[in-house]
Design an enzyme around this catalytic site. Structure first.
Site, PDB file in Angstrom:
ATOM      1  N   SER A 560      83.193 104.201  84.743  1.00 45.19           N
ATOM      2  CA  SER A 560      82.527 103.133  84.564  1.00 45.19           C
ATOM      3  C   SER A 560      82.957 102.146  85.856  1.00 45.19           C
ATOM      4  CB  SER A 560      82.323 102.350  83.345  1.00 45.19           C
ATOM      5  OG  SER A 560      81.245 101.362  83.353  1.00 45.19           O
ATOM      6  N   ASP A 643      72.710 108.757  81.577  1.00 42.46           N
ATOM      7  CA  ASP A 643      73.252 107.400  81.732  1.00 42.46           C
ATOM      8  C   ASP A 643      72.451 106.468  82.547  1.00 42.46           C
ATOM      9  OD1 ASP A 643      74.827 105.127  82.568  1.00 42.46           O
ATOM     10  OD2 ASP A 643      76.531 106.513  83.148  1.00 42.46           O
ATOM     11  N   HIS A 675      76.559 107.352  79.126  1.00 35.86           N
ATOM     12  CA  HIS A 675      77.545 106.707  79.731  1.00 35.86           C
ATOM     13  C   HIS A 675      78.867 107.395  79.325  1.00 35.86           C
ATOM     14  CE1 HIS A 675      79.320 103.965  82.418  1.00 35.86           C
ATOM     15  NE2 HIS A 675      79.682 103.111  81.458  1.00 35.86           N
TER      16      HIS A 675
END
Length: 722
Positions: A560, A643, A675
């Site tokens: 991320s 995602d 994600h």
């Protein structure tokens, strides 16, 4: 566990610890919170375990004796999806049965008893859809009022996927922003809280009571447009609560009058359990008691034991998802300004529960990379500083016991599950059980597997974890794994993870360094809000102070925001300090950030809209030509199709550039993950590729015959190069 301030002194040796493999990590039992019965004699919890032979998950519900720690099996019926204690009866149980004999796609409520779960159970209610999140309260007359949630149509009826008519076209049409979120395209259905009652048949008392329900459920959100609770993707039963007398329900919903993509505003709503009135926001913009200037996200409504007050959290900033949460207490019926508790306390609590006497509250709060419990009187003023009474590890849940103690379920980097008792005055009293002592795959793990140290950042001391490999010997050297967390408002905490577990990485033959630099949570607002990461400082400190860390053959990895930092490092001199990089779901092209669904995030962090402040977006652009020209470090890119917060196109773009630049690189893609990579079989491939990649370039693979190799996975590699 030792704590370092400036230098490392007298490091011990970890002896006799078996290496934790990806297979052991993924297959190890995963247990729920332990929930005590009314007398505090036993607690209930669920457990699931994965088999690599059958490729199936087995599950069970169990009881743990709170005196001896002994565990006994209650049932391994896979249809029991939720199981809770029924009222004040020490042995009565209520659960959701995951199937419905009469309604395809529906579920049922069943009542049973710990004395003989299978023989004494009976069906009490049939529910017309896939409901979950069961909470209950016993009324004055002995009935069971309950709430749960499911998807709902706009007309208030529950959505049943199996019975829903299938449209002839797959087209989607939108007239408003926020068309998809996390991993789901928004549709005409949404989450809603429903209420119902199980009537107690006359003549029954205690364990002999029998319950049934013939009434239909009531949608408590109906009548107010755009309400949704629990709020996806992470909302669950913590987004609502039922009062102890069963008369009221409080729930969280995003602000119905505002565009969802541009703000974090949400309110706490109050509604009668019987649905006789429409829900009303207790802290909305038109509510009489709303504090001035408090406009951000609300969360975790919790009724006091006397059912007269509601404790909840709220942030001030309307567009900052990592703003500090402050505790407020609303008195039902009051029009006075809702008072804040410990408003000046520089921490952001996650959950709140009242003590049994209603005089105080217990807060679960991230604090210095741990999840700790704090005690706060219900009349604590703005300057009151809550008192911490747990220390290591992280708290997952906690429940009041009749003697005034708390039953706590937690975890740590070295154990996936631990159950213990604690008290605000005595601290941690005793540990009943810990997974590393009972699970074969985790045995040998202990608190000696890790340490903490602080180093001087560019304006304050910065915290970091250090995780050692099995059989660690400080006279030897081990390649560095440099861990960068997501967020950026996040942290590496002393908690168990089945996705980025640092011990699994370390046991390949590395020392893992996991810093919590500026931007990290749990160290105060100033550190969280000051996103001025200087990763080079930490790398240099490790190089200069840890003789057993080989930085020359080190690797770096992040997900991320951590993935974005890998992409940024790749185009900077620091990237040349690593033999390999791993970027999971990291953004690459600055201008592509506009394709996210959570516009409040980028507009807050980049100080404006995409068109009004484009230069600021491009200031930190890993895809800038001058960055790309520095790309040289072998890189594994991981990005999944679902995602939607950080779309897969960023991963594809980065991979294209690396390939065209001739930089050794590989793309790992999961079409069915978001994600996170949560499927157990996908998780195994993820670990094989990630660990195989770093082992190849760090040299660990050549030195350790037991290290994971890129060839360990049976997934074929697509390669059309001539």
């Amino acid at each position: 566990m030792r704590t370092f301030e400036w230098a490392v002194l007298g490091l011990g040796v970890v002896l006799g610890a078996d290496a934790l493999t990806p297979e052991q990590l993924i297959a190890a039992p995963r247990r729920s919170e332990a929930v005590p019965n009314p007398s505090g004699e036993v607690a209930l919890f669920s457990s699931s375990e994965y088999s690599w032979e059958s490729h199936e998950t087995s599950s069970s519900w169990n009881l743990i004796d709170l005196d001896s720690g002994k565990i006994t099996l209650l049932t391994n019926d896979t249809n029991v999806s939720e199981l809770i204690w029924l009222g004040s009866d020490d042995s009565g149980l209520l659960y959701i049965n995951g199937t419905n004999a009469d309604i395809p796609g529906g579920v049922e409520l069943w009542v049973s008893n710990t004395a003989s779960f299978d023989k004494l159970r009976y069906k009490a209610a049939s529910l017309p859809a896939s409901f979950s999140g069961l909470k209950t309260a016993i009324t004055k007359g002995g009935d069971v009022n309950f709430v749960l949630y499911a998807q709902s149509y706009s007309n208030g009826t529950a959505y049943n996927e199996e019975l829903a008519s299938k449209p002839l076209s797959s087209a989607r049409i939108y007239d408003s922003i926020y068309v998809r979120h996390w991993d789901t395209w928004l549709s005409t259905t949404f989450n809603a809280v429903f209420s119902g009652t199980l009537k107690r048949k006359k003549g029954g008392q205690g364990a002999n009571s029998r319950y049934s329900s013939e009434d239909s459920l009531k949608n408590l959100l109906a009548g107010v447009k755009n309400l949704e609770s629990p709020y996806p993707p992470f909302g669950g039963s913590s987004d609502y609560d039922i009062s102890g007398d069963g008369k009221w329900v409080a729930f969280k919903s995003k602000a119905p009058e505002l565009p969802r993509a541009n703000n974090t505003a949400s309110y706490i709503y109050l509604v009668p359990h019987d649905g006789s009135k429409k829900p009303v926001a207790i802290n909305g913009p038109d509510s009489p008691g709303t504090p001035d200037g408090v406009e951000g996200d609300s969360s975790s409504p919790s009724f006091s034991p006397d059912s007269r007050r509601i404790a909840y959290f709220q942030m001030e900033d309307i567009s900052y998802e990592s703003d500090r949460r402050t505790l407020y207490i609303y008195t039902i019926g009051s029009e006075k300004t809702i008072p804040a508790l410990a408003k000046n306390w520089d921490r952001s609590p996650d959950t709140v529960k009242w003590t049994a006497d209603g005089k105080s509250l217990i807060l679960n709060t991230e604090d210095h990379a741990h999840g700790r419990l704090f005690f706060l009187p219900a009349d604590g003023g703005n300057d009151y500083k809550p008192c911490n009474f747990t220390s290591t590890g992280s708290v997952n849940s906690y429940y009041n016991l009749p003697n005034g103690d708390l039953l706590v379920t937690g975890s740590a980097i070295w154990t996936s599950w631990t159950v213990y008792t604690a008290n605000p005055e005595k601290g941690v009293i005793s540990t009943l059980i810990s997974a590393n002592e009972v699970d074969p795959g985790l045995q040998g793990l202990s608190s000696s597997d890790l340490d903490e140290f602080y180093f001087q950042g560019n304006w304050t001391k910065i915290h970091s974890w250090i995780i050692y490999p099995a059989g660690f010997d400080k006279s030897k050297t081990y390649p560095l794994v440099f861990y960068v967390h997501g967020g950026p408002q996040g942290s590496w905490a002393d908690s168990w993870s089945t996705r980025w577990n640092p011990k699994v990485w370390a046991d390949q033959g590395y020392v893992v360094i996991a810093p919590n630099p500026t931007g990290s949570t749990g160290f105060g607002d100033k550190l969280t809000d000051a996103i001025t990461n200087n990763w080079g400082i930490c790398w240099e400190y490790v190089r200069d102070n840890f003789d057993f860390v080989d930085t020359e053959n080190g690797v770096a990895a992040g997900a991320s925001y951590g993935g974005f930092m890998m992409n940024w490092i790749q185009g900077n001199p620091l990237g040349r300090k690593f033999k390999a990089l791993v970027s999971h779901d990291g953004t690459f092209v600055a201008d592509a950030k506009i394709s996210t669904e959570e516009l409040w995030f980028i507009e807050h962090d980049f100080n404006g809209t995409f068109w009004a402040n484009r230069d600021n977006y491009r200031r930190w652009d890993p895809s800038a030509p001058e960055r790309i020209l520095q790309f040289d470090t072998p890189m594994l890119i991981i990005h999944s199709d679902k995602d939607y917060r950080l779309p897969v196109s960023d991963g594809l773009g980065l991979f294209n550039v690396l390939q065209e630049r001739g930089v050794p690189s590989r793309l790992l893609n999961f079409p069915d993950e978001n994600h996170w990579v949560t499927s157990k079989e996908n998780s195994l491939v993820w670990h094989q590729q990630v660990l195989g990649w770093i082992n190849k370039y760090s040299g660990v693979g050549a030195r350790n015959p037991n290290a994971v190799s890129l060839d360990d996975t049976a997934i074929p590699v697509v390669d059309y190069n001539p």
